[in-house]
Design an enzyme around this catalytic site. Structure first.
Site, PDB file in Angstrom:
ATOM      1  N   LYS A  44       1.104  -1.225   0.306  1.00 44.68           N
ATOM      2  CA  LYS A  44      -0.443   0.018   0.265  1.00 44.68           C
ATOM      3  C   LYS A  44       1.023   1.322   0.134  1.00 44.68           C
ATOM      4  O   LYS A  44       0.234   2.249  -1.075  1.00 44.68           O
ATOM      5  CB  LYS A  44      -1.037   0.040   1.329  1.00 44.68           C
ATOM      6  N   GLY A  45       1.562   1.181   0.671  1.00 45.51           N
ATOM      7  CA  GLY A  45       2.811   2.740   0.765  1.00 45.51           C
ATOM      8  C   GLY A  45       3.605   2.687  -0.532  1.00 45.51           C
ATOM      9  O   GLY A  45       3.443   3.999  -1.097  1.00 45.51           O
ATOM     10  N   GLU A  76      -0.370  -1.272   6.935  1.00 45.80           N
ATOM     11  CA  GLU A  76       0.728  -2.195   6.871  1.00 45.80           C
ATOM     12  C   GLU A  76       1.610  -1.726   7.699  1.00 45.80           C
ATOM     13  O   GLU A  76       2.728  -3.430   7.434  1.00 45.80           O
ATOM     14  CB  GLU A  76       0.884  -2.565   5.550  1.00 45.80           C
ATOM     15  N   GLY A  88     -17.156   3.079  -2.675  1.00 44.18           N
ATOM     16  CA  GLY A  88     -16.712   2.229  -3.362  1.00 44.18           C
ATOM     17  C   GLY A  88     -17.633   3.273  -5.204  1.00 44.18           C
ATOM     18  O   GLY A  88     -17.073   4.651  -5.274  1.00 44.18           O
ATOM     19  N   ALA A 141      -5.399  -1.691  -5.562  1.00 46.77           N
ATOM     20  CA  ALA A 141      -4.813  -0.633  -5.117  1.00 46.77           C
ATOM     21  C   ALA A 141      -5.123   0.924  -5.511  1.00 46.77           C
ATOM     22  O   ALA A 141      -5.414   1.487  -5.855  1.00 46.77           O
ATOM     23  CB  ALA A 141      -3.377  -0.790  -6.038  1.00 46.77           C
ATOM     24  N   ALA A 142      -6.791   0.856  -5.741  1.00 48.19           N
ATOM     25  CA  ALA A 142      -8.153   1.503  -6.323  1.00 48.19           C
ATOM     26  C   ALA A 142      -7.530   3.070  -4.861  1.00 48.19           C
ATOM     27  O   ALA A 142      -7.729   3.825  -5.331  1.00 48.19           O
ATOM     28  CB  ALA A 142      -9.366   1.504  -6.915  1.00 48.19           C
ATOM     29  N   GLY A 143      -7.499   2.112  -3.555  1.00 49.41           N
ATOM     30  CA  GLY A 143      -7.331   3.092  -2.632  1.00 49.41           C
ATOM     31  C   GLY A 143      -6.624   3.926  -2.560  1.00 49.41           C
ATOM     32  O   GLY A 143      -6.239   4.736  -2.080  1.00 49.41           O
ATOM     33  N   ASP A 144      -5.378   3.129  -3.078  1.00 51.91           N
ATOM     34  CA  ASP A 144      -4.028   3.917  -3.271  1.00 51.91           C
ATOM     35  C   ASP A 144      -3.949   4.835  -4.145  1.00 51.91           C
ATOM     36  O   ASP A 144      -2.915   5.378  -3.588  1.00 51.91           O
ATOM     37  CB  ASP A 144      -3.164   2.521  -3.760  1.00 51.91           C
ATOM     38  N   GLY A 148      -3.306  -5.000 -11.445  1.00 55.90           N
ATOM     39  CA  GLY A 148      -1.813  -5.262 -11.423  1.00 55.90           C
ATOM     40  C   GLY A 148      -2.128  -3.735 -10.102  1.00 55.90           C
ATOM     41  O   GLY A 148      -3.579  -2.334 -10.062  1.00 55.90           O
TER      42      GLY A 148
HETATM   43  O1  RIB Z   1      -3.845  -2.110  -1.904  1.00 57.74           O
HETATM   44  C1  RIB Z   1      -3.364  -2.674  -2.082  1.00 57.74           C
HETATM   45  C2  RIB Z   1      -2.041  -3.491  -1.551  1.00 57.74           C
HETATM   46  O2  RIB Z   1      -1.808  -4.508  -1.086  1.00 57.74           O
HETATM   47  C3  RIB Z   1      -1.447  -4.621  -3.112  1.00 57.74           C
HETATM   48  O3  RIB Z   1      -0.942  -4.423  -3.526  1.00 57.74           O
HETATM   49  C4  RIB Z   1      -0.581  -5.755  -2.077  1.00 57.74           C
HETATM   50  O4  RIB Z   1       0.597  -5.650  -1.742  1.00 57.74           O
HETATM   51  C5  RIB Z   1      -1.479  -5.521  -0.382  1.00 57.74           C
HETATM   52  O5  RIB Z   1      -0.133  -4.398   0.458  1.00 57.74           O
END
Ligand code: RIB
Length: 311
Positions: free
Chosen positions: A40-41, A143, A227, A255-258, A293
């Site tokens: 996430k980071g 995390e 969402g 990873a949409a939130g990221d 991805g």
């Molecule tokens: O938010 C998605 C991420 O969560 C993934 O890339 C995975 O590594 C987990 O950390």
């Protein structure tokens, strides 16, 4: 350029995209496999860098093949990795990810070196490179150890640098008020907001209730992502503002939130007001869902601006 420092996780993602996510005891064949950079980071760092931020990361990866690759990937994105340590005592974090045909995912993480990211790592980044005091904005997730996140929040408060918390993965035991009160922005999704507040957040109404509680506990600004329903943005002074999502052809929601958090950090560091920053982040998150991805799905500034010429 806006300076963003992400203190958080870096993983290698092993992904299978198939028709369905198997239930316990079931085997599903016919999927497609990819191995790529995640965490996430690190995902948030890449999102912010692709959108024009000057980004540095404070993280730990294993001194192994995956760790070297993760670091090299960040360097290729123009991210400062001076404080991404190769840990000799733990493996790089690994995430096993299953994605179904509706773009929903299921993720299991072996944290590895992420668990060793310590308050001393954050202090060293400040003492050696002035990374914290030199940032326009800081970003953390959940995390890495809570002790390190809390330490970062205290340092951020002392140095008067705004801190965004993306509280993912969902904190099963909630979050301490001493952390909440030190945040500039808290950005939970519905599940995370439910764990933090104890209110079952499943509608704009319940999200408003949760927002009120979070402000009462000291959070200055809250954005709850809903969402496909978009996001609810609250600056604590006026009524929450709803920002709708964009309509996309969804391939993978991982990873949409990221993407959202990285874009939000970039826009806030540029000086955009909160609601405008949230609009920018909604588009970045929407575009990230159109590709498989994590880091590789993060959109560029050009892609976000093309999707919304007003930005
Ligand atoms: O938010 C998605 C991420 O969560 C993934 O890339 C995975 O590594 C987990 O950390």
């Amino acid at each position: 350029m806006p300076k963003i420092v992400v203190i958080g996780s870096s993983n290698t993602d092993m992904v299978i995209k198939s028709r369905t996510i198997p239930r316990p005891g079931e085997t599903v064949i016919g999927g497609k496999f990819v191995c790529n950079a995640g965490g996430k980071g690190a995902n948030q760092a890449v999102a912010a860098a692709r959108l024009g931020g000057e980004v540095a990361m404070i993280a730990r990866v294993g001194k192994d093949m995956f760790g070297e690759q993760a670091r090299a990937g960040l360097v290729a994105e123009g991210i400062d990795v001076s404080c991404v340590t190769l840990d000799e005592n733990a493996a790089t974090g690994i995430a096993l990810i299953l994605v179904d045909e509706k773009a929903e995912n299921s993720i299991s993480v072996a944290s590895g070196a992420n668990e060793n990211l310590s308050p001393a790592d954050v202090d060293a980044a400040e003492e050696r490179f002035g990374l914290i005091s030199g940032a326009d904005i800081l970003v953390v997730q959940l995390e890495t150890p809570m002790e390190t996140i809390l330490h970062t929040a205290k340092l951020a408060e002392k140095l008067n640098i705004p801190l965004i918390l993306d509280p993912a993965p969902a904190p099963q035991n909630g979050l301490p008020d001493e952390l909440l009160a030190r945040l500039a922005v808290l950005k939970p999704n519905e599940t995370e907001a439910s764990f933090i507040t104890g209110i079952e957040v499943n509608s704009p109404e319940t999200a408003r209730e949760a927002i009120q509680q979070l402000h009462a506990r000291g959070v200055r600004q809250v954005i709850i992502t809903l969402g496909k329903e978009g996001v609810l943005v609250s600056d604590g002074a006026s009524e929450p503002v709803h920002v709708p999502s964009i309509s996309v052809n969804a391939v993978d929601s991982t990873a949409a939130g990221d993407a959202f958090s990285g874009a939000l950090a970039c826009a806030l560091a540029e000086g955009k007001p909160l609601v405008d920053a949230a609009r920018f982040a909604v588009i970045a998150a929407g575009l990230s869902v159109t590709k498989l991805g994590a880091q590789q799905s993060m959109p560029t500034r050009e892609e976000v601006e093309t999707a919304s010429p007003m930005m």
